[in-house]
Design a protein around this motif. Structure first.
Motif, PDB file in Angstrom:
ATOM      1  N   TRP A 136       0.825  -1.205   0.000  1.00 29.03           N
ATOM      2  CA  TRP A 136       0.000   0.000   0.000  1.00 29.03           C
ATOM      3  C   TRP A 136       0.859   1.255   0.000  1.00 29.03           C
ATOM      4  O   TRP A 136       1.863   1.332   0.681  1.00 29.03           O
ATOM      5  N   TYR A 159       0.216   5.814  -0.691  1.00 22.92           N
ATOM      6  CA  TYR A 159      -0.775   6.877  -0.620  1.00 22.92           C
ATOM      7  C   TYR A 159      -0.261   8.017  -1.478  1.00 22.92           C
ATOM      8  O   TYR A 159       0.903   8.402  -1.377  1.00 22.92           O
ATOM      9  N   SER A 167      -3.018   9.978  -7.022  1.00 24.22           N
ATOM     10  CA  SER A 167      -3.902   8.814  -7.148  1.00 24.22           C
ATOM     11  C   SER A 167      -5.251   9.042  -6.479  1.00 24.22           C
ATOM     12  O   SER A 167      -6.166   8.252  -6.650  1.00 24.22           O
ATOM     13  N   ARG A 214      -5.287   6.160  -1.317  1.00 26.07           N
ATOM     14  CA  ARG A 214      -4.555   4.898  -1.268  1.00 26.07           C
ATOM     15  C   ARG A 214      -4.319   4.359  -2.672  1.00 26.07           C
ATOM     16  O   ARG A 214      -5.210   4.360  -3.519  1.00 26.07           O
ATOM     17  N   ASP A 215      -3.100   3.883  -2.890  1.00 26.13           N
ATOM     18  CA  ASP A 215      -2.807   3.170  -4.118  1.00 26.13           C
ATOM     19  C   ASP A 215      -2.103   1.875  -3.751  1.00 26.13           C
ATOM     20  O   ASP A 215      -1.792   1.629  -2.586  1.00 26.13           O
ATOM     21  N   ALA A 216      -1.917   1.039  -4.730  1.00 26.66           N
ATOM     22  CA  ALA A 216      -1.262  -0.251  -4.506  1.00 26.66           C
ATOM     23  C   ALA A 216      -0.092  -0.372  -5.464  1.00 26.66           C
ATOM     24  O   ALA A 216      -0.120   0.153  -6.576  1.00 26.66           O
ATOM     25  N   ALA A 274      -7.050  -5.293  -4.664  1.00 25.30           N
ATOM     26  CA  ALA A 274      -6.593  -3.923  -4.409  1.00 25.30           C
ATOM     27  C   ALA A 274      -7.791  -2.975  -4.336  1.00 25.30           C
ATOM     28  O   ALA A 274      -7.869  -2.118  -3.446  1.00 25.30           O
ATOM     29  N   ARG A 275      -8.719  -3.128  -5.247  1.00 23.85           N
ATOM     30  CA  ARG A 275      -9.926  -2.293  -5.243  1.00 23.85           C
ATOM     31  C   ARG A 275     -10.706  -2.498  -3.941  1.00 23.85           C
ATOM     32  O   ARG A 275     -11.138  -1.525  -3.309  1.00 23.85           O
ATOM     33  N   ALA A 286      -7.820   0.784  -2.745  1.00 20.20           N
ATOM     34  CA  ALA A 286      -6.849   1.404  -3.656  1.00 20.20           C
ATOM     35  C   ALA A 286      -7.571   1.994  -4.859  1.00 20.20           C
ATOM     36  O   ALA A 286      -8.516   1.406  -5.378  1.00 20.20           O
ATOM     37  N   ARG A 287      -7.107   3.146  -5.274  1.00 18.11           N
ATOM     38  CA  ARG A 287      -7.698   3.833  -6.428  1.00 18.11           C
ATOM     39  C   ARG A 287      -6.881   3.621  -7.695  1.00 18.11           C
ATOM     40  O   ARG A 287      -7.339   3.915  -8.795  1.00 18.11           O
ATOM     41  N   VAL A 344      -3.380   0.994  -9.268  1.00 16.55           N
ATOM     42  CA  VAL A 344      -2.354  -0.030  -9.047  1.00 16.55           C
ATOM     43  C   VAL A 344      -1.157   0.313  -9.930  1.00 16.55           C
ATOM     44  O   VAL A 344      -1.305   0.524 -11.138  1.00 16.55           O
TER      45      VAL A 344
END
Length: 145
Positions: free
Chosen positions: A64, A66, A70, A73-75, A101-102, A106-107, A109
């Protein structure tokens, strides 16, 4: 898709380490089992930093981050290793990982590949990933014990 992958748990460490070693040999990374073990253990305990996934021919690690760009949160698909390529497993696993991830909020990847690995970039593009215009740089921070 839910039966394609399963979350790894601490007792999976003996299964994961040989897979990580194989991946590092293929991708030409230095393998230090102590470093890998200490990095995997928090991911196997809980979701704070990310998740480790196992499937019949490999493993994947989502971590994770941030980012304002994005939207939160992103992955990072930090590691993805498929031992037996070409059978469709990789595509099914990538789709399942994107959904995980979704589900974790997460918004976006991200992933990175080695410059020399055009086959990997073609694979990821086929599965919806797009080239980024930015270039990653890194600075290794060493701690002396």
């Amino acid at each position: 898709m839910s039966d394609v992958i399963r979350r790894a748990v601490p007792t999976d460490l003996p299964v994961l380490l040989p897979l990580v070693r194989e991946f590092y040999e293929v991708d030409e990374h230095a393998y230090d089992e102590d470093v890998v073990t200490s990095a995997l253990e928090p991911l196997l305990r809980d979701d704070r930093f990310g998740q480790v996934w196992l499937f019949d021919t490999g493993y994947a690690v989502l971590t994770w981050g941030y980012s304002l760009e994005s939207g939160g949160r992103d992955a990072l698909l930090d590691e993805f290793y498929v031992r037996n390529r070409g059978g469709g497993v990789g595509g099914a696993v990538v789709a399942a990982l994107v959904e995980r991830a979704r589900a974790a909020g997460a918004r976006k990847v991200f992933l990175e590949t080695e410059d020399r690995n055009e086959a990997a970039r073609r694979f990821y593009r086929r599965h919806g990933f797009a080239d980024e215009a930015s270039t990653w740089l890194s600075l290794e921070l060493r701690t002396d014990s």
